[in-house]
Design an enzyme around this catalytic site. Structure first.
Site, short mmCIF file in Angstrom:
data_model
loop_
_atom_site.label_atom_id
_atom_site.label_comp_id
_atom_site.label_asym_id
_atom_site.label_seq_id
_atom_site.Cartn_x
_atom_site.Cartn_y
_atom_site.Cartn_z
CG HIS A 205 6.90 52.72 8.55
ND1 HIS A 205 6.33 53.48 9.75
CD2 HIS A 205 5.78 51.81 8.09
CE1 HIS A 205 5.16 53.03 9.68
NE2 HIS A 205 4.77 51.87 8.50
C1 UD1 Z 1 4.50 47.09 6.24
C2 UD1 Z 1 3.19 47.34 5.88
C3 UD1 Z 1 2.76 48.85 6.42
C4 UD1 Z 1 2.96 48.79 7.66
C5 UD1 Z 1 4.20 48.31 8.08
C6 UD1 Z 1 4.37 48.33 9.66
C7 UD1 Z 1 2.37 46.51 3.59
C8 UD1 Z 1 1.98 47.00 2.35
N1 UD1 Z 1 3.28 47.40 4.28
O1 UD1 Z 1 5.50 47.89 5.63
O2 UD1 Z 1 1.18 49.06 6.26
O3 UD1 Z 1 2.69 49.91 8.36
O4 UD1 Z 1 4.67 47.02 7.40
O5 UD1 Z 1 5.51 48.40 10.26
O6 UD1 Z 1 1.87 45.56 3.89
N2 UD1 Z 1 12.20 44.59 6.63
C9 UD1 Z 1 13.34 43.97 7.50
N3 UD1 Z 1 12.72 43.26 8.44
C10 UD1 Z 1 11.54 42.98 8.77
C11 UD1 Z 1 10.72 43.45 7.92
C12 UD1 Z 1 10.90 44.35 6.77
O7 UD1 Z 1 14.42 44.11 7.38
O8 UD1 Z 1 11.21 42.12 9.62
C13 UD1 Z 1 12.87 45.36 5.45
C14 UD1 Z 1 13.15 44.76 4.14
O9 UD1 Z 1 14.14 45.58 3.57
C15 UD1 Z 1 11.79 45.20 3.37
C16 UD1 Z 1 11.21 46.25 4.07
O10 UD1 Z 1 11.69 46.31 5.36
O11 UD1 Z 1 12.10 45.01 1.99
C17 UD1 Z 1 9.83 46.55 3.83
O12 UD1 Z 1 9.04 45.60 4.26
P1 UD1 Z 1 7.65 45.24 4.06
O13 UD1 Z 1 6.94 44.07 4.85
O14 UD1 Z 1 7.54 45.06 2.61
O15 UD1 Z 1 6.78 46.57 4.17
P2 UD1 Z 1 7.08 47.64 5.33
O16 UD1 Z 1 7.49 48.83 5.03
O17 UD1 Z 1 7.23 46.94 6.71
N1 UDP Z 2 6.23 50.20 17.73
C1 UDP Z 2 7.11 49.62 18.46
N2 UDP Z 2 8.38 50.03 18.43
C2 UDP Z 2 8.99 50.94 17.46
C3 UDP Z 2 8.01 51.74 16.80
C4 UDP Z 2 6.76 51.01 16.93
O1 UDP Z 2 6.89 48.85 19.17
O2 UDP Z 2 10.06 51.27 17.59
C5 UDP Z 2 4.72 50.00 17.83
C6 UDP Z 2 3.74 51.02 18.14
O3 UDP Z 2 3.52 51.24 19.28
C7 UDP Z 2 2.52 50.67 17.38
C8 UDP Z 2 3.12 49.62 16.22
O4 UDP Z 2 4.41 49.47 16.56
O5 UDP Z 2 1.80 49.55 18.11
C9 UDP Z 2 2.98 50.80 15.11
O6 UDP Z 2 3.47 50.10 13.89
P1 UDP Z 2 4.11 50.62 12.55
O7 UDP Z 2 4.25 51.97 12.94
O8 UDP Z 2 5.12 49.99 11.95
O9 UDP Z 2 2.81 50.60 11.65
P2 UDP Z 2 1.61 51.23 11.31
O10 UDP Z 2 0.64 51.42 12.28
O11 UDP Z 2 1.92 52.55 10.41
O12 UDP Z 2 0.87 50.16 10.04
#
Ligand code: UD1
Ligand code: UDP
Length: 360
Positions: A205
């Site tokens: 992601h």
């Molecule tokens: C964010 C964090 C990343 C983290 C990740 C965990 C930042 C810069 N990035 O990335 O470090 O690893 O969360 O998962 O803070 N969206 C949905 N539903 C949601 C949330 C997001 O549909 O509940 C979609 C939207 O299209 C959105 C995109 O995901 O534009 C990205 O969401 P965003 O929170 O900006 O960044 P993440 O990629 O989730």
């Molecule tokens: N996780 C989850 N379901 C999923 C994928 C990840 O519960 O389908 C959990 C995972 O166990 C971990 C956290 O989400 O605790 C990691 O989140 P993510 O990979 O989105 O973020 P990052 O660690 O890269 O910031």
């Protein structure tokens, strides 16, 4: 002493959960402020429900937007609440925009900041997370480093040693508290028709991977070739960002089993049962290492170098051929390495350090 826990995304919930539980059990004066960065049920509420966490007192519902707009909205919303609640300490965890906004809003109001999971560096400033963690570390008053290595990084940047505490990573606490529960819960492998150690698990992601058509396409190609070569399912619970970008770039992954993001207990089961994990997630690299499952990281760098040194993890980048090579190497690993991320008591340590420092 009054504590504010600020969080906003999936990993912050799974990693803050042990600390929230301690404050809840101790009837501490604390509250949760959710930024609303993550809001879909499967990215947010499912974790509160499943981990039996109290609902946030505030949710400022910032939702998705560009980095500046999202962080700006958070700063405005968080500041208002901090001015009203006047906590002594704000706690943030990790490296998301919610962390940066929480730490910055608090520091500017003269509220002490505790940064959980401090001192991680990928040394890649093109990553939004690297800027967030650097800035959060440099404005924090309490820096909770998961490992001695992360402490050394902080000291190397001139941070006062008195502010830095090696506590372990709270994800170990979370895994220890939930793994048995996960194993005895619903049969996730059965539901997906998977056999233990007879499938690969993928998460992907990161902005730098999935927002780049060439990189995303190349990684998907590598994963598809792994499925073909080993004749095993490759299961990918797909993050909403990646789903959106896959549609946008019209990528059609072959040989992958795409499923919706799953809850934490289901994901722990999937991780624990996997033959190999391929990921660009920070937390998943740690969890694979802790669970003894070999990991291939679909990035060019990592802020979790401990896993590389132990041999639990390898960096493959985005090249399809290289992903195949790394998978082959890691499939030979037996999963026997020490867990460098702590003993599962990180949250208790953090709560104690704050209480002693604040109460004098
Ligand atoms: C964010 C964090 C990343 C983290 C990740 C965990 C930042 C810069 N990035 O990335 O470090 O690893 O969360 O998962 O803070 N969206 C949905 N539903 C949601 C949330 C997001 O549909 O509940 C979609 C939207 O299209 C959105 C995109 O995901 O534009 C990205 O969401 P965003 O929170 O900006 O960044 P993440 O990629 O989730
Ligand atoms: N996780 C989850 N379901 C999923 C994928 C990840 O519960 O389908 C959990 C995972 O166990 C971990 C956290 O989400 O605790 C990691 O989140 P993510 O990979 O989105 O973020 P990052 O660690 O890269 O910031």
């Amino acid at each position: 002493m009054k504590i504010a826990i600020i969080l906003g995304t999936r990993p912050e919930i799974t990693k803050m959960a042990p600390l929230i539980k301690i404050y809840q059990e101790n009837r501490a004066d604390y509250f949760i402020l959710h930024t609303g960065q993550h809001y879909s049920y499967q990215m947010d509420k499912v974790f509160f429900d499943q981990l039996k966490l109290p609902q946030p007192k505030y949710n400022i519902d910032v939702g998705s937007s560009s980095h500046g707009e999202q962080t700006g909205k958070m700063l405005i919303g968080i500041e208002k609440i901090l001015l009203k609640e006047k906590p002594d300490v704000v706690l943030v965890e990790g490296d998301t925009n919610s962390v940066l906004a929480g730490a910055l809003a608090a520091a500017k109001l003269g509220i002490r900041v505790g940064h959980v999971e401090s001192g991680l560096r990928s040394y890649d400033r093109a990553m939004p997370e690297e800027l967030n963690r650097l800035l959060a570390d440099h404005i924090a008053d309490y820096l909770f480093a998961p490992t001695p290595k992360s402490k050394q990084i902080l000291l190397g940047e001139g941070i006062d040693e008195k502010k830095v505490f090696v506590t372990g990573n709270t994800i170990v606490d979370s895994i220890f508290q939930n793994l048995e529960l996960a194993k005895s819960g619903k049969d996730v492998l059965g539901e997906l028709k998977l056999k233990p150690k007879r499938y690969f698990l993928v998460t992907l992601h990161r902005q730098e991977n999935v927002d780049n058509a060439a990189r995303f396409g190349s990684i998907l190609q590598g994963l598809g070739r792994i499925a073909q070569k080993y004749k095993l399912p490759v299961v990918y619970p797909i993050h909403p960002r990646s789903r959106k970008m896959m549609d946008h770039f019209k990528l059609k992954p072959e040989n992958l089993t795409l499923i919706e993001p799953v809850d934490f207990l289901a994901f722990l089961q999937l991780e624990n049962g996997a033959r190999l994990i391929l990921t660009d997630s920070g937390g998943v690299q740690e969890e694979a290492c802790i669970l003894g499952v070999p990991c291939v990281t679909l990035r060019d760098n990592t802020e979790r170098p401990e896993t590389l040194e132990l041999g639990s993890n390898m960096l493959a980048g985005a090249d399809a051929e290289r992903i195949l090579e790394c998978a082959e190497i890691m499939l030979d690993k037996k999963g026997k390495w020490d867990n460098p991320f702590g003993d599962g008591k990180a949250a208790a340590r953090i709560a104690k350090i704050i209480a002693e420092a604040e109460n004098g």
